[in-house]
Design a protein around this motif. Structure first.
Motif, mmCIF file in Angstrom:
data_model
loop_
_atom_site.group_PDB
_atom_site.id
_atom_site.type_symbol
_atom_site.label_atom_id
_atom_site.label_comp_id
_atom_site.label_asym_id
_atom_site.label_seq_id
_atom_site.Cartn_x
_atom_site.Cartn_y
_atom_site.Cartn_z
ATOM 1 N N ILE A 456 33.058 -73.698 -57.933
ATOM 2 C CA ILE A 456 31.816 -74.218 -58.446
ATOM 3 C C ILE A 456 30.749 -74.769 -57.588
ATOM 4 O O ILE A 456 29.669 -74.886 -57.554
ATOM 5 N N LEU A 457 31.338 -75.277 -56.321
ATOM 6 C CA LEU A 457 30.221 -75.704 -55.247
ATOM 7 C C LEU A 457 29.594 -74.405 -54.807
ATOM 8 O O LEU A 457 28.391 -74.670 -54.651
ATOM 9 N N SER A 458 30.218 -73.404 -54.840
ATOM 10 C CA SER A 458 29.432 -72.055 -54.346
ATOM 11 C C SER A 458 28.221 -71.491 -55.330
ATOM 12 O O SER A 458 27.063 -71.289 -54.715
ATOM 13 N N TYR A 459 28.698 -71.983 -56.487
ATOM 14 C CA TYR A 459 27.656 -71.594 -57.522
ATOM 15 C C TYR A 459 26.391 -72.456 -57.561
ATOM 16 O O TYR A 459 25.311 -72.207 -57.512
ATOM 17 N N ALA A 460 26.669 -73.992 -57.271
ATOM 18 C CA ALA A 460 25.667 -74.948 -57.326
ATOM 19 C C ALA A 460 24.800 -74.580 -56.193
ATOM 20 O O ALA A 460 23.543 -74.596 -56.092
ATOM 21 N N VAL A 461 25.417 -74.242 -54.945
ATOM 22 C CA VAL A 461 24.509 -74.068 -53.717
ATOM 23 C C VAL A 461 23.618 -72.709 -53.889
ATOM 24 O O VAL A 461 22.589 -72.832 -53.654
ATOM 25 N N ALA A 462 24.357 -71.689 -54.430
ATOM 26 C CA ALA A 462 23.764 -70.386 -54.697
ATOM 27 C C ALA A 462 22.385 -70.476 -55.371
ATOM 28 O O ALA A 462 21.343 -70.057 -55.247
ATOM 29 N N LEU A 463 22.513 -71.412 -56.684
ATOM 30 C CA LEU A 463 21.428 -71.494 -57.380
ATOM 31 C C LEU A 463 20.077 -72.410 -56.653
ATOM 32 O O LEU A 463 19.011 -71.977 -56.974
ATOM 33 N N THR A 464 20.687 -73.082 -55.828
ATOM 34 C CA THR A 464 19.642 -73.791 -54.994
ATOM 35 C C THR A 464 18.822 -73.042 -54.155
ATOM 36 O O THR A 464 17.626 -73.093 -53.789
ATOM 37 N N ILE A 465 19.412 -72.001 -53.580
ATOM 38 C CA ILE A 465 18.916 -71.019 -52.588
ATOM 39 C C ILE A 465 18.063 -70.087 -53.134
ATOM 40 O O ILE A 465 17.014 -69.472 -52.753
ATOM 41 N N CYS A 466 18.281 -69.626 -54.454
ATOM 42 C CA CYS A 466 17.282 -68.930 -55.250
ATOM 43 C C CYS A 466 16.014 -69.389 -55.466
ATOM 44 O O CYS A 466 15.772 -70.652 -55.816
ATOM 45 N N LEU A 544 22.984 -83.818 -55.779
ATOM 46 C CA LEU A 544 21.886 -84.477 -55.182
ATOM 47 C C LEU A 544 21.497 -83.915 -54.202
ATOM 48 O O LEU A 544 20.132 -83.748 -53.840
ATOM 49 N N GLY A 545 22.379 -83.307 -53.180
ATOM 50 C CA GLY A 545 21.792 -82.741 -52.026
ATOM 51 C C GLY A 545 20.914 -81.348 -52.389
ATOM 52 O O GLY A 545 19.681 -81.162 -51.819
ATOM 53 N N CYS A 546 21.179 -80.521 -53.298
ATOM 54 C CA CYS A 546 20.272 -79.596 -54.098
ATOM 55 C C CYS A 546 19.013 -80.047 -54.653
ATOM 56 O O CYS A 546 17.998 -79.396 -54.175
ATOM 57 N N LEU A 547 19.054 -80.974 -55.288
ATOM 58 C CA LEU A 547 17.935 -81.865 -55.965
ATOM 59 C C LEU A 547 16.826 -82.160 -54.492
ATOM 60 O O LEU A 547 15.936 -81.832 -54.578
ATOM 61 N N ALA A 548 17.561 -82.691 -53.564
ATOM 62 C CA ALA A 548 16.637 -83.205 -52.584
ATOM 63 C C ALA A 548 16.168 -81.849 -51.791
ATOM 64 O O ALA A 548 15.107 -81.967 -51.159
ATOM 65 N N TRP A 549 16.805 -80.905 -51.526
ATOM 66 C CA TRP A 549 16.355 -79.653 -50.784
ATOM 67 C C TRP A 549 15.405 -79.107 -51.638
ATOM 68 O O TRP A 549 14.201 -79.055 -51.072
ATOM 69 N N LYS A 550 15.207 -79.204 -52.944
ATOM 70 C CA LYS A 550 14.180 -78.428 -53.759
ATOM 71 C C LYS A 550 13.154 -79.338 -53.476
ATOM 72 O O LYS A 550 11.812 -78.698 -53.857
ATOM 73 N N THR A 551 13.105 -80.447 -53.495
ATOM 74 C CA THR A 551 11.911 -81.356 -53.398
ATOM 75 C C THR A 551 11.455 -81.625 -52.124
ATOM 76 O O THR A 551 10.466 -82.025 -51.839
ATOM 77 N N TYR A 552 11.984 -81.293 -51.003
ATOM 78 C CA TYR A 552 11.721 -81.392 -49.610
ATOM 79 C C TYR A 552 10.789 -80.360 -49.046
ATOM 80 O O TYR A 552 10.855 -79.254 -49.167
ATOM 81 N N SER A 553 9.829 -80.637 -48.398
ATOM 82 C CA SER A 553 8.871 -79.841 -47.784
ATOM 83 C C SER A 553 8.838 -80.343 -46.321
ATOM 84 O O SER A 553 8.490 -81.500 -46.141
ATOM 85 N N VAL A 554 8.839 -79.421 -45.394
ATOM 86 C CA VAL A 554 8.656 -79.959 -44.010
ATOM 87 C C VAL A 554 7.181 -80.398 -43.769
ATOM 88 O O VAL A 554 6.319 -79.751 -43.816
#
Length: 1003
Positions: A456-466, A544-554
Motif C-alpha cells: 500500500i505504501l508503494s501504491y501511494a508513492v507511485a501515484l505521487t510520481i505520476c 503527508l510527504g506525497c502532498l508536500a512533494w506535489k506542492t513543492y517547487s524548487v
C-alpha cells in the motif's frame, strides 16, 4: 548535569554535614539566612579518589574571577587574557571581509579544541584515567623527578585558591583537575569570544523588512540571549564548578539528582543553553552566522553523545542481566488512593521489551556536589518509579489440565506439558510481542501484514510520481489518513478501554479452545491492532510527504539568498529533526508495550507509571510529532500542507484529552502527574516574577490579579467549549523490509575481512624474527582441538627490546597467503601481549616494567588467554600470528588448531540437552552468576512439569545470546535468532525447541 543528592543516613555519621550554600562555586561564602549580618556557617564537602582516598574539597572560584582585578593572575591567566585581547585588537583593525574569514577559522579551531580535543582527553580519562597517568608518567607533580615543574604548577594553582587549599596535602587527582581547569578556561573563553567576533563581523541590516519586523527581530534575539544567560547561570548554581569542569572524571562527590533548570529540558547546558547562538543570529541578520551556529551546536551534541552520555553510563549506570524472570508485580486497583505519590502522565513502559534489555538509561546529566561517604560512594540513579496503590492479590493464571504422571514421547521429551501456575513479566512480553513492525523497522516481507504494508505504501508513492494534476486528491488522501489515525483509531481505543470492544468482537466471531478463557482473543485482538495502528501511522506520514512533494517547487537560485527561502527550509528541516528525536526518545521510554498502547489490552502487566527520559520534562511528548507537519508546511510553502498540519494538531489534542488521558485516569486515578518538569520550572519562574511584580505594583496589585483571573477563565472556557463541539460532532458522525539473505551476509563478512590496509614497520632490520616464538597450549585432551567457546592459552617469547605494542591475532587457515605480512582483518580476534597497556584498540606509551628475579636477561616470556568475544565463534581451523609494534608484520606464527563443537550422535531430548549443557556455559563466559544449576546436573525428577527446568540462564549482553545461536546452528543445523534464545533462556525449553525444529525440517 544535575544537582547533588544528600548522603544516606547511615553515612552521615562518617561525614561532616554540608550547610546552606556551596563553598565550591562562589568566591564569597553564603550565609544561612541570606542577610549580611547572619553568622557564617562552616560547610564541608568531601571528595573521593578512585583509589578510595577521602579528602576535604577546598573552595574554588568560577572563571569570571579571571576578569576581577582583585584576584591574582597566574601565568596561564595572563596567557588567556592575552589571547582574548588579541582577538579584540584584530577585530577592530582588520577589514570586515578579512575579519569574517579569520574569525570563522579561529572559531572553528577553538570549537574543535572543545568538542574534539576535550572530548578525546576526557573520554580517555574516564576510561583509563589517562590524564592522571600522563601527569604521573611525565613527573610534573613529582618533587624528585621534576621539582622545578612541580614548583611552577604549585604557584599557578595556589594563587587562584582560597586559604583552605593545601597543594601538598591534596591528592594527585584533585591537583590534576585544577590544572586541567586552566586549559578548559582558555578553550571556553576563546571559543565564546571568537564566535561573538565572527557574528559581529557579519552584522548587516536585512533589506525589504518593515520596521515592525526589525523590532521583533531584535526583541526576539535579546530574549534568546537573556534566556541563554539565565540557563547557564542556573545550571552553574546546580552543578557548581565540580560539574561545570567534569570533576567526576577525576574524583567523585555524590550521586545524580535532577534539580532546578535540569527539569526544564534534557541536557539544558547543551540544548536550550545554546539559545544565545540563535538570538545573536537574529540580531546580526546573517545566514552565515545561523549556519555556523547550527554546526557548532551540532558539534556540541556530538560531544554529548560520544563523551558525556557514555561517561555517565560508565560512572553511574548499573548493568542488568537479560532474560531475568522476576515475578510479576500485581496490577493495582482501578481507583487509586488519594494519598498516592505523584507519578507521570505517560503510558506504561515495557520493562521486558527487547529495546529495554540493555542497561537502563541513566539520567543524561552530570554530577552534583554532595559529600561522599568515607567508605563507599553512592552513585545510584534515581528513576523515581513508584507504585500507585497498595497491590491487590495477583490473579492465578489459568493452567491446562494434565495427568499427574508425565510421560515421554519418542524423543524423550515430556509429553503434554502444562502451563506454570505463575508467569514472569519476561515471558509475558514474549507472549504478546514478536519483532513487531514499528513504522518500517522489523518489516518482514514474508509476514502478510508487513507485505500488505509495503504494497500500500508503494501504491501511494507511485501515484505521487505520476505526472498528473491531482493536488486535491492528494490533500483528501492525506486528510483521510490523518483523521482515521486520530479519530478512527481513537474511537476504537476508547471503546476498547470502556467495554473491551475489540476483544468482544473476536470472542463473538471466532472460535477459541474451551479452556483458553479468552486469552487467545486478547492476543489476536492486540496483534491485529498493532498491524492496523502501524499501517495507519505509516500512511499518515507517507500521504503527508506525497502532498508536500506535489506542492513543492524548487525556488530560483536568486531567491535562496535574497528572500526567506533558505530560512524556511532550514527551520523546516530542524522541526522534522525535532520530531524524529522526540519519537526516538519516547520509544526508548515506552518500549513496544507503551508504543502500541498495550495497557488498553493486557491486564497482566504491573500497573505502575514511570517518568524517565523525555517524560521527565513533558507529559505528552507526542505533541512534538506535529512538528513534521509544520516543518513540511514551511519547506513546501503550501497553505494546504499548513491547513493539514493545523487539523492534525487539533485532532491529536482531541486524542490525548478524550482517549488517552481518560484511560490513564481510569487506570491510575488521581496519581497522574499534573505538571511535568518543564511546566514546573516555568511556573516557578512565573511565581517569582509575580511576587516581584506584586511588590512593585503596590495598590494596583489587586486589579492585576483580577485581569489575570479573567484572562485565564476565558482560555479555560474556550478550551471546554471546543472540546464539547468536537465531541458532539464525533458522536453524530461516528459510523520492514525483510532481512538480507544469508549469501549476502557471507559476502559482506568476506569483504570485511579483506578491508584492511596493512601497515608495515620500517625498523625490522633491528629485530631478529628468530628470537620471537609463540606456542598454543594444548587443550585438556593434549591436542590442539578446542571446543567452541573454550579459552585458548598462548605462550609467547620475545627479546627484551621488543615493542610494547606487539599483539597476537587469530586467523582462519588460508585467509593469508603470506607468512611475513598479514593482509586480512582479525575481526576483533586479537590480544595485546601487554593487555594493561592498551586503551581499547590504542596502545598506551608506558615505561617498561622492571624484570622479575630469575627472568632471562635476553628474552621476555609471558602468556595471554583468548576468551569471550576475542575467540572464534565459527568452527574450523585457525592459526595464531604474532605481530610487531601494532602493525601487521608477522614475527612468529603457530597452528593450525581446530575449533569444533560437539554434535550428538542421535537426536533425543537427553542428548540434545547434554550438548547444550556444555555449549551454554561456554557462551556465557563461564560466569557462575549466569549459569543455572540445571547445567551442573540433571535428572528426570528435577524436570519441571511444563517441559522447562526450574531455573533459567541469564545474559549480560545480547552478544552472549548470539553466541548460543551460532553454536546451536553449528551443532544441530537449526537456526534460532538471539531473540528466541533470550525468550527461552532455559536448557530444556531450548532442547524441546531444537527437537521440534528438526522434526519440522525433516518432513
Amino acid at each position: 548535569m544535575s544537582s547533588p543528592a544528600p548522603p544516606p543516613a547511615e553515612l552521615q555519621a562518617n561525614l561532616r554535614q554540608r550547610r546552606v550554600g556551596d563553598r565550591t562555586s562562589s568566591s564569597s561564602p553564603a550565609t544561612s539566612s541570606g542577610e549580611p549580618d547572619a553568622p557564617k556557617r562552616e560547610e564541608v564537602v568531601w571528595g573521593k579518589t578512585p583509589s578510595g582516598e577521602v579528602f576535604r574539597v577546598p573552595t574554588t572560584h568560577d572563571v569570571l574571577t579571571l576578569f576581577h582585578p582583585g584576584y591574582p593572575k597566574s601565568h596561564i591567566d595572563l596567557l588567556n587574557l592575552a589571547l582574548l585581547g588579541t582577538q579584540l585588537v584584530l577585530f577592530f583593525t582588520l577589514p570586515r571581509n578579512v575579519s569574517r574569514a579569520f574569525f570563522f577559522l579561529y572559531f572553528a579551531f577553538w570549537r574543535a579544541a572543545y568538542d574534539l580535543g576535550l572530548g578525546w582527553v576526557l573520554t580517555k580519562q574516564s576510561k583509563r584515567k589517562w590524564i592522571v597517568r600522563e601527569v604521573q608518567r611525565l613527573g610534573w607533580l613529582d618533587p624528585d623527578r621534576k621539582p622545578e615543574v612541580r614548583r611552577w604548577i604549585k604557584s599557578q594553582l595556589a594563587g587562584k585558591m582560597g586559604k583552605d587549599y593545601s597543594f601538598d596535602e591534596l591528592p594527585l587527582e584533585y591537583n590534576t583537575w585544577l590544572l586541567f581547569r586552566q586549559l578548559v578556561d582558555i578553550i571556553l573563553l576563546n571559543d565564546f569570544l571568537a564566535y561573538c567576533m565572527f557574528a559581529f563581523s557579519c552584522f548587516r541590516i536585512p533589506e525589504g523588512l518593515s520596521l515592525t519586523l526589525h523590532i521583533m527581530r531584535w526583541i526576539g534575539g535579546i530574549a534568546l540571549i537573556a534566556f541563554n544567560l539565565w540557563v547557564k547561570t542556573e545550571a552553574h548554581q546546580v552543578v557548581k564548578d565540580y560539574g561545570w569542569y567534569w570533576g567526576d572524571v577525576f574524583f567523585q562527590r555524590g550521586a545524580l539528582v535532577f534539580d532546578g533548570v535540569f527539569e526544564l529540558a534534557p541536557h539544558p547546558m547543551y540544548s536550550v543553553g545554546y539559545a544565545g547562538y540563535y538570538g545573536l543570529s537574529l540580531i546580526v541578520g546573517s545566514y552565515a552566522v545561523l549556519f555556523v551556529s547550527l554546526a557548532a551546536h551540532a558539534a556540541q551534541f556530538g560531544f554529548l553523545v560520544f563523551f558525556e552520555n557514555p561517561h555517565i553510563e560508565r560512572t553511574y549506570g548499573q548493568r542488568k542481566p537479560l532474560a531475568v524472570r522476576s515475578p510479576i508485580q500485581p496490577r493495582a486497583p482501578r481507583k487509586a488512593s488519594e494519598d498516592s505519590l505523584e507519578s507521570s502522565h505517560v503510558r506504561k513502559a515495557s520493562t521486558s521489551s527487547t529495546s529495554s534489555l540493555a542497561e537502563a538509561p541513566t539520567p543524561a546529566v552530570t554530577e552534583g556536589d554532595t559529600a561522599t561517604e568515607s567508605e563507599e560512594l553512592i552513585t545510584e540513579v534515581e528513576t523515581e518509579t513508584e507504585m500507585v496503590t497498595p497491590p491487590r492479590q495477583l490473579k492465578k493464571l489459568r493452567t491446562h489440565a494434565l495427568s499427574s504422571k508425565s510421560s515421554r514421547d519418542s524423543l524423550g521429551r515430556p509429553a503434554s506439558p502444562k502451563t506454570r501456575g505463575a508467569i514472569s513479566q519476561h515471558d509475558l512480553f514474549h507472549r504478546y510481542f514478536r519483532k513487531d513492525a514499528v513504522l518500517l523497522h522489523n518489516v518482514d516481507m514474508f509476514r502478510a501484514s508487513d507485505f500488505q504494508l509495503i504494497l500500500i505504501l508503494s501504491y501511494a508513492v507511485a501515484l505521487t510520481i505520476c505526472p498528473t494534476n491531482s493536488l486535491p486528491l492528494h490533500f483528501v488522501h492525506a486528510l483521510t489518513w490523518c483523521l482515521f489515525n486520530e479519530f478512527g483509531l481513537g474511537l476504537l481505543l476508547r471503546a476498547q478501554s470502556q467495554n473491551k470492544f475489540l476483544v468482544r468482537h473476536y470472542l463473538k466471531h471466532y472460535h477459541y479452545p474451551q479452556n483458553d478463557r479468552g486469552q487467545g482473543a486478547i492476543r489476536e485482538a492486540f496483534q491485529n491492532w498493532k498491524g492496523i495502528y502501524n499501517m495507519s501511522m505509516c500512511m499518515s506520514y507517507v500521504s503527508l510527504g506525497c502532498l508536500a512533494w506535489k506542492t513543492y517547487s524548487v525556488p530560483d537560485w536568486q531567491h535562496w539568498t535574497a528572500g526567506n527561502e533558505l530560512l524556511r527550509h532550514t527551520l523546516g528541516a530542524l522541526m522534522i529533526g525535532l520530531h524524529i528525536w522526540s519519537s526516538l526518545e519516547s520509544y526508548e521510554v515506552l518500549g513496544l508495550f507503551g508504543w502500541f498502547f498495550g495497557d488498553f489490552f493486557i491486564e497482566d502487566y504491573p500497573a505502575h507509571l514511570e517518568y524517565t527520559g523525555i517524560y521527565r520534562y513533558l507529559n505528552n511528548p507526542e505533541v512534538i510529532s506535529g512538528a513534521t507537519f509544520f516543518g513540511l508546511a514551511l519547506v513546501s510553502g503550501s497553505k494546504l500542507v499548513f491547513a493539514l498540519a493545523v487539523i492534525r494538531h487539533l485532532s491529536h489534542w482531541w486524542f490525548l484529552s478524550q482517549v488517552e488521558y481518560p484511560h490513564m485516569r481510569k487506570l491510575y486515578g488521581e496519581s497522574i502527574r499534573s505538571d511535568a518538569g518543564f511546566v514546573k520550572v516555568i511556573k516557578t519562574v512565573a511565581q517569582k516574577n509575580v511576587r516581584l511584580l506584586e511588590s512593585r505594583a503596590g495598590k494596583h496589585a489587586p486589579e492585576i490579579k483580577r485581569v489575570a483571573r479573567e484572562v485565564k477563565g476565558t482560555f479555560d472556557k474556550v478550551y471546554e467549549e471546543t472540546a464539547e463541539v468536537v465531541e458532539e460532532f464525533l458522536s453524530k458522525s461516528r459510523p520492514k523490509i525483510s532481512e538480507v539473505v544469508e549469501d549476502t551476509k557471507v559476502l559482506l563478512q568476506q569483504s570485511r575481512e579483506r578491508l584492511v590496509i596493512s601497515r608495515v614497520a620500517n625498523d625490522l632490520s633491528s629485530y631478529d624474527t628468530n628470537k620471537y616464538r609463540i606456542s598454543i597450549v594444548p587443550s585438556a585432551d593434549g591436542t590442539l582441538r578446542f571446543h567452541l567457546g573454550e579459552p585458548i592459552r598462548v605462550k609467547w617469547r620475545a627479546p627484551n627490546h621488543h615493542s610494547r605494542k606487539d599483539w597476537i591475532g587469530i586467523y582462519r587457515v588460508g585467509s593469508n597467503q603470506s607468512n611475513l605480512v598479514t593482509k586480512t582483518s582479525s575481526l576483533g580476534m586479537w590480544m595485546p601481549v601487554h593487555d594493561g597497556e592498551y586503551d581499547g584498540d590504542i596502545p598506551i606509551e608506558l615505561q617498561k616494567p622492571k624484570r622479575t628475579a630469575g627472568a632471562s636477561p635476553d628474552f621476555e616470556e609471558d602468556e595471554v588467554v583468548f576468551t569471550g568475544s576475542v575467540l572464534p565463534w565459527r568452527t574450523g581451523k585457525y592459526e595464531m600470528r604474532y605481530h610487531h609494534d601494532g602493525k601487521y608484520n608477522v614475527m612468529s606464527l603457530d597452528g593450525p588448531f581446530e575449533i569444533y563443537v560437539d554434535k550428538p550422535s542421535q537426536l533425543t531430548f537427553d542428548t540434545v540437552r547434554g550438548t547444550l549443557k556444555r555449549i551454554v556455559p561456554l557462551c556465557l563466559d563461564s560466569d557462575p552468576s549466569l549459569i543455572p544449576q540445571s547445567c551442573k546436573g540433571y535428572s528426570a525428577q528435577a524436570e519441571a512439569e511444563d517441559g522447562r527446568d526450574p531455573d533459567d540462564f541469564r545474559f549480560w549482553t545480547e552478544r552472549q545470546a548470539k553466541r548460543i545461536s551460532l553454536a546451536i546452528e553449528q551443532a544441530f543445523d537449526v537456526e534460532l535468532t538471539p531473540d528466541v534464545i533470550v525468550a527461552d533462556a532455559n536448557l530444556s525449553a531450548l532442547a524441546n525447541r531444537i527437537l521440534t525444529s528438526k522434526e519440522l525440517l525433516s518432513e
